[in-house]
Enzyme design. Structure first.
Site, mmCIF file in Angstrom:
data_model
loop_
_atom_site.group_PDB
_atom_site.id
_atom_site.type_symbol
_atom_site.label_atom_id
_atom_site.label_comp_id
_atom_site.label_asym_id
_atom_site.label_seq_id
_atom_site.Cartn_x
_atom_site.Cartn_y
_atom_site.Cartn_z
ATOM 1 N N GLU A 1 -5.607 7.325 -4.112
ATOM 2 C CA GLU A 1 -6.043 6.734 -5.368
ATOM 3 C C GLU A 1 -7.452 7.186 -5.711
ATOM 4 O O GLU A 1 -8.112 7.831 -4.886
ATOM 5 C CB GLU A 1 -5.942 5.207 -5.274
ATOM 6 C CG GLU A 1 -4.508 4.720 -5.040
ATOM 7 C CD GLU A 1 -4.345 3.217 -5.212
ATOM 8 O OE1 GLU A 1 -5.349 2.512 -5.430
ATOM 9 O OE2 GLU A 1 -3.190 2.743 -5.128
ATOM 10 N N HIS B 1 -2.114 0.721 -9.901
ATOM 11 C CA HIS B 1 -2.622 -0.297 -8.970
ATOM 12 C C HIS B 1 -3.340 -1.408 -9.746
ATOM 13 O O HIS B 1 -4.465 -1.797 -9.413
ATOM 14 C CB HIS B 1 -3.554 0.336 -7.945
ATOM 15 C CG HIS B 1 -3.721 -0.515 -6.698
ATOM 16 N ND1 HIS B 1 -4.173 -0.010 -5.503
ATOM 17 C CD2 HIS B 1 -3.503 -1.837 -6.472
ATOM 18 C CE1 HIS B 1 -4.230 -0.964 -4.596
ATOM 19 N NE2 HIS B 1 -3.824 -2.106 -5.168
ATOM 20 N N ARG C 1 0.866 -1.169 0.000
ATOM 21 C CA ARG C 1 0.000 0.000 0.000
ATOM 22 C C ARG C 1 0.908 1.225 0.000
ATOM 23 O O ARG C 1 2.011 1.197 0.548
ATOM 24 C CB ARG C 1 -0.918 0.028 1.227
ATOM 25 C CG ARG C 1 -2.059 -0.982 1.169
ATOM 26 C CD ARG C 1 -3.069 -0.632 0.100
ATOM 27 N NE ARG C 1 -4.251 -1.506 0.102
ATOM 28 C CZ ARG C 1 -4.380 -2.585 -0.636
ATOM 29 N NH1 ARG C 1 -3.380 -2.973 -1.436
ATOM 30 N NH2 ARG C 1 -5.486 -3.294 -0.594
#
Length: 334
Positions: A264, A288, A235
């Site tokens: 994000e 991601h 993360r």
């Protein structure tokens, strides 16, 4: 006895077929996206099990989460649990993440990023595009080097197999100092500094918890090799953003591959950076999507459904989450 299972997200037909093939004979399966408001409330109140991608507001409202009176088990489709509103979930409910469900494509992506940085693919490509046929810069060889993996769970084991395949030693770090995959070294967090010092490539694949928030900061960058490679598929907030930017800026031989970001599109502020990372030649990024390959959601759904069945049959389950590890989300107070 038949159980009631509620699915909180919009599953496609392939995913539905998998769910029903694993659970139809022991349960009644309802989809929140098919229900009206009053039907949702009734279904959730009677649900024995919730299957959710990550229990976010887009799937199930916080006001609905606290009404899970009969629920005993929440199974996540995704492997990460840092978005789960634990403060709103009754303490008696067991939560399980989908550990290892996305490990194989994730490991391939780690290797791709590592090779791209080690061989300076993007800088050389841009030089060629401007007519500069530069053969004076040597590539970095991975074979014979050391890959340090911080987070030796299912993802770490898959990454270790890939890195071993290109001839690297693999040194791992996790809380238990044990690994399902044979490593050249396995230690606990107290050994992390030594692993960072000796590693040519460092891969982060830990969950975001109280203990791992800003796990990698200025001190950790200072002890890493000046020409080291950092890959973050954990993360974003496992790494201190300013520390990474400053290290990349002042140590041009060091490089980083980032797949998970500090903010994000699903976050309140959207995708944004506090520092101009994309102006740096020694950083590459991906949105991601390291584990996003055809069929992966269907495969992950099957693993999740099988875990639900294990729970309902009183068997051992995978991925039980310790909610005390996680930082409470600010928007979980009702």
């Amino acid at each position: 006895m038949r159980f009631q299972i509620v699915i909180t997200y919009l599953a496609n037909e392939r995913e539905k077929r998998v769910i029903h093939s694993v659970l139809d004979d022991i349960s009644d399966i309802l989809y929140l996206t098919d229900l009206k408001a009053h039907e949702r409330a009734s279904a959730l109140k009677m649900a024995d099990v919730i299957l959710s991608r990550s229990v976010v507001e887009a799937e199930i409202k916080l006001q609905e989460v606290v009404q899970l009176k009969s629920t005993r088990f929440i199974q996540l489709i995704f492997a990460g649990a840092d978005n789960v509103p634990f403060a709103a979930i009754p303490e008696n409910i067991t939560v399980a993440s989908n550990v290892g469900a996305f490990a194989e494509p994730l490991a391939e992506h780690v290797l791709a990023m590592t090779l791209c940085l080690a061989k300076s693919i993007l800088p050389r490509h841009l030089q060629l595009a401007h007519g500069n046929f530069n053969q004076t810069v040597l590539n970095k060889e991975l074979r014979g080097g050391i890959c340090g993996i911080v987070g030796m769970g299912s993802n770490g084991a898959a990454i270790a197999r890939v890195m071993k395949g290109v001839g690297m030693e693999v040194h791992g770090i996790n809380r238990s100092a044990t690994s399902s995959f044979p490593l050249d070294f396995i230690g606990e967090l107290a050994d992390m500094d030594e692993v960072l010092r000796r590693s040519d490539v460092v891969v982060l694949t830990v969950p975001l918890t109280r203990q791992t928030l800003h796990l990698i900061g200025r001190h950790e960058f200072e002890i890493m090799k000046p020409d080291g490679i950092l890959i973050n598929v954990a993360r974003g907030k496992v790494v201190a953003q300013r520390a990474l930017y400053n290290h990349l800026k002042t140590t041009p031989a060091f490089s980083a591959g980032i797949d998970t970001w500090w903010s994000e599109p699903g976050d309140p502020g959207g995708f944004k950076l506090d520092y101009p990372f994309f102006d740096l030649p020694n950083m590459i990024g991906s949105p991601h999507n390291a584990d996003d390959v055809p069929g992966i959601m269907t495969a992950a759904t099957k693993i999740a459904a099988e875990n639900i069945r294990c729970f309902l049959e009183g068997k051992a389950i995978r991925g039980k989450v310790n909610r005390a590890d996680y930082i409470p989300r600010k928007n979980t107070e009702l």
